[in-house]
Design a protein around this motif. Structure first.
Motif, PDB file in Angstrom:
ATOM      1  N   UNK A 102       4.810 -40.665 -10.927  1.00  0.00           N
ATOM      2  CA  UNK A 102       4.695 -40.896  -9.493  1.00  0.00           C
ATOM      3  C   UNK A 102       4.836 -39.555  -8.787  1.00  0.00           C
ATOM      4  N   UNK A 103       3.942 -39.299  -7.837  1.00  0.00           N
ATOM      5  CA  UNK A 103       3.903 -38.013  -7.150  1.00  0.00           C
ATOM      6  C   UNK A 103       3.905 -38.222  -5.642  1.00  0.00           C
ATOM      7  N   UNK A 104       4.446 -37.250  -4.935  1.00  0.00           N
ATOM      8  CA  UNK A 104       4.435 -37.315  -3.471  1.00  0.00           C
ATOM      9  C   UNK A 104       4.310 -35.915  -2.893  1.00  0.00           C
ATOM     10  N   UNK A 105       3.620 -35.837  -1.755  1.00  0.00           N
ATOM     11  CA  UNK A 105       3.354 -34.564  -1.091  1.00  0.00           C
ATOM     12  C   UNK A 105       3.470 -34.761   0.419  1.00  0.00           C
ATOM     13  N   UNK A 106       4.072 -33.796   1.090  1.00  0.00           N
ATOM     14  CA  UNK A 106       4.180 -33.809   2.548  1.00  0.00           C
ATOM     15  C   UNK A 106       3.811 -32.421   3.043  1.00  0.00           C
ATOM     16  N   UNK A 107       3.016 -32.346   4.129  1.00  0.00           N
ATOM     17  CA  UNK A 107       2.581 -31.050   4.624  1.00  0.00           C
ATOM     18  C   UNK A 107       2.492 -31.069   6.149  1.00  0.00           C
ATOM     19  N   UNK A 108       2.716 -29.887   6.730  1.00  0.00           N
ATOM     20  CA  UNK A 108       2.462 -29.651   8.145  1.00  0.00           C
ATOM     21  C   UNK A 108       1.716 -28.334   8.219  1.00  0.00           C
ATOM     22  N   UNK A 109       0.629 -28.294   9.010  1.00  0.00           N
ATOM     23  CA  UNK A 109      -0.181 -27.083   8.982  1.00  0.00           C
ATOM     24  C   UNK A 109      -1.015 -26.890  10.241  1.00  0.00           C
ATOM     25  N   UNK A 110      -1.809 -25.826  10.194  1.00  0.00           N
ATOM     26  CA  UNK A 110      -2.686 -25.470  11.299  1.00  0.00           C
ATOM     27  C   UNK A 110      -4.046 -25.087  10.723  1.00  0.00           C
ATOM     28  N   UNK A 111      -5.106 -25.503  11.417  1.00  0.00           N
ATOM     29  CA  UNK A 111      -6.470 -25.212  10.979  1.00  0.00           C
ATOM     30  C   UNK A 111      -7.276 -24.694  12.161  1.00  0.00           C
ATOM     31  N   UNK A 112      -7.985 -23.587  11.944  1.00  0.00           N
ATOM     32  CA  UNK A 112      -8.858 -23.010  12.983  1.00  0.00           C
ATOM     33  C   UNK A 112     -10.202 -22.673  12.375  1.00  0.00           C
ATOM     34  N   UNK A 151     -22.203 -16.104  11.423  1.00  0.00           N
ATOM     35  CA  UNK A 151     -20.998 -15.764  10.667  1.00  0.00           C
ATOM     36  C   UNK A 151     -19.932 -16.791  11.025  1.00  0.00           C
ATOM     37  N   UNK A 152     -19.325 -17.425  10.027  1.00  0.00           N
ATOM     38  CA  UNK A 152     -18.426 -18.535  10.294  1.00  0.00           C
ATOM     39  C   UNK A 152     -17.256 -18.503   9.312  1.00  0.00           C
ATOM     40  N   UNK A 153     -16.284 -19.339   9.560  1.00  0.00           N
ATOM     41  CA  UNK A 153     -15.158 -19.428   8.639  1.00  0.00           C
ATOM     42  C   UNK A 153     -14.159 -20.476   9.066  1.00  0.00           C
ATOM     43  N   UNK A 154     -13.149 -20.643   8.231  1.00  0.00           N
ATOM     44  CA  UNK A 154     -12.079 -21.581   8.513  1.00  0.00           C
ATOM     45  C   UNK A 154     -10.789 -21.056   7.893  1.00  0.00           C
ATOM     46  N   UNK A 155      -9.739 -20.984   8.687  1.00  0.00           N
ATOM     47  CA  UNK A 155      -8.402 -20.639   8.207  1.00  0.00           C
ATOM     48  C   UNK A 155      -7.555 -21.904   8.284  1.00  0.00           C
ATOM     49  N   UNK A 156      -7.024 -22.328   7.140  1.00  0.00           N
ATOM     50  CA  UNK A 156      -6.311 -23.600   7.069  1.00  0.00           C
ATOM     51  C   UNK A 156      -5.093 -23.418   6.165  1.00  0.00           C
ATOM     52  N   UNK A 157      -3.918 -23.357   6.770  1.00  0.00           N
ATOM     53  CA  UNK A 157      -2.688 -23.091   6.015  1.00  0.00           C
ATOM     54  C   UNK A 157      -1.644 -24.138   6.363  1.00  0.00           C
ATOM     55  N   UNK A 158      -0.951 -24.635   5.330  1.00  0.00           N
ATOM     56  CA  UNK A 158       0.104 -25.625   5.547  1.00  0.00           C
ATOM     57  C   UNK A 158       1.353 -25.261   4.765  1.00  0.00           C
ATOM     58  N   UNK A 159       2.481 -25.698   5.293  1.00  0.00           N
ATOM     59  CA  UNK A 159       3.752 -25.658   4.576  1.00  0.00           C
ATOM     60  C   UNK A 159       3.877 -27.000   3.878  1.00  0.00           C
ATOM     61  N   UNK A 160       3.932 -26.971   2.540  1.00  0.00           N
ATOM     62  CA  UNK A 160       3.790 -28.206   1.773  1.00  0.00           C
ATOM     63  C   UNK A 160       4.939 -28.392   0.792  1.00  0.00           C
ATOM     64  N   UNK A 161       5.482 -29.591   0.785  1.00  0.00           N
ATOM     65  CA  UNK A 161       6.509 -29.979  -0.178  1.00  0.00           C
ATOM     66  C   UNK A 161       5.856 -30.820  -1.268  1.00  0.00           C
ATOM     67  N   UNK A 162       6.026 -30.427  -2.524  1.00  0.00           N
ATOM     68  CA  UNK A 162       5.365 -31.077  -3.654  1.00  0.00           C
ATOM     69  C   UNK A 162       6.374 -31.672  -4.618  1.00  0.00           C
TER      70      UNK A 162
END
Length: 311
Positions: A299-309, A31-42
């Motif tokens: 033209x597009x830009x994205x910035x993110x900070x997040x955590x992945x487990x 049984x496995x998984x991944x939680x990956x959430x970021x605060x992202x500016x688009x």
């Protein structure tokens, strides 16, 4: 009497432990998984916003059971989980879900699965599941229903693979995906990894793809080239991805450039990022992605900070 009872107890534990060990050798389930959430500016070129993103967070179960000395049954059931927006029945989305057989002949599965053109890219995509994912500009990142997949055993580090995607209608041909690879995608058994693949009539496209990467000291360099054409002849393009990753202690510095050349102009993307690994399973990260899209005059830009487990 107490000594005799203790001896029988030890014998019982040894027999039980042997039975468990034997069971572990003939079957397994994970049984496995991944939680990956970021605060992202688009900034999509027509306005900007800030939101939480669930970057292909997932949960799944996979396993195998020994059928005889030469044959195992294998299975995988995986779902994408949205940790930030969707709830209820909309929260789960099917990912790889299949059953099959594995033995000296290789591995044969049926169900919903990534095509071999997608899987052959290995670890070249340093921003998989984020805005700079290869699929942002390239066709071919397909996970499709009605897929029969075969992966051969390794012959001197060379493997062959194929996918057949069965058509659900009389007016559409079955699609197929073919690949050949050399080396270990994790670069643990071989110093290089190479792959070549092609799609025909897969999700409306014919595609050729080449990929290769290696590691020098703690730095990984990768390059991927692709040519794609819509089956109906309305769209044709070619382009490449170049990526690099430098490990420094618990930090990973990453950069990736992607370009696809269309008749209407070039679409390109550049991404820069830093991961900090607390453990093998847990990391925090920050990244930037910028795109210049001639085909959309944007033209597009994205910035993110997040955590992945991962677990």
């Amino acid at each position: 009497m107490a000594i005799k009872n203790n001896a029988w107890m030890m014998l019982l534990l040894l027999v039980s432990g042997s039975a468990v060990a034997q069971q572990e050798e003939t079957s397994g389930i994970d049984f496995y998984g991944r939680a990956n959430v970021s605060l992202q500016s688009n900034d999509n070129g027509d306005g900007s916003d800030t939101e939480l993103e669930s970057n292909s967070s997932r949960v799944g179960v996979k396993g195998w059971q020994r059928l005889n000395d030469d044959l195992d049954v294998i299975f995988q059931l995986e779902w994408q989980v949205d940790l930030t927006d969707l709830g209820g029945d909309d929260n789960l989305k099917s990912r790889n879900q299949f059953i099959g057989l594995r033995g000296n002949f290789g591995e044969l599965t049926v169900g919903r699965r990534d095509t071999v053109l997608k899987t052959m890219q290995g670890d070249i995509d340093q921003f998989s599941d984020y805005e700079a994912d290869v699929k942002a500009l390239f066709e071919g990142e397909n996970r499709l229903n009605n897929t029969i997949s075969y992966y051969s055993p390794s012959f001197a580090n060379v493997r062959f693979a194929s996918s057949i995607i069965l058509s659900e209608g009389d007016t559409q041909d079955d699609g197929y995906s073919l690949a050949v690879t050399y080396g270990d995608t994790k670069l643990k058994a071989t110093p290089y990894y190479f792959g070549a693949a092609m799609d025909r009539d897969v999700d409306g496209y014919d595609i050729e793809r080449l990929v290769g990467y290696t590691k020098v000291a703690d730095t990984m360099f990768g390059l991927m080239w692709q040519q794609e054409q819509a089956v109906d002849g309305t769209n044709e393009a070619d382009g490449f991805v170049a990526s690099v990753k430098q490990d420094i202690g618990q930090f990973s510095l990453k950069a990736q450039y992607q370009m696809m050349s269309f008749t209407a102009g070039d679409d390109d993307s550049i991404a820069l990022g830093v991961d900090y690994h607390f453990t093998k399973e847990t990391r925090v990260y920050v990244w930037y992605t910028g795109r210049d899209l001639d085909t959309r005059d944007a033209e597009q830009s994205y910035v993110a900070v997040g955590i992945r487990h991962s677990f």
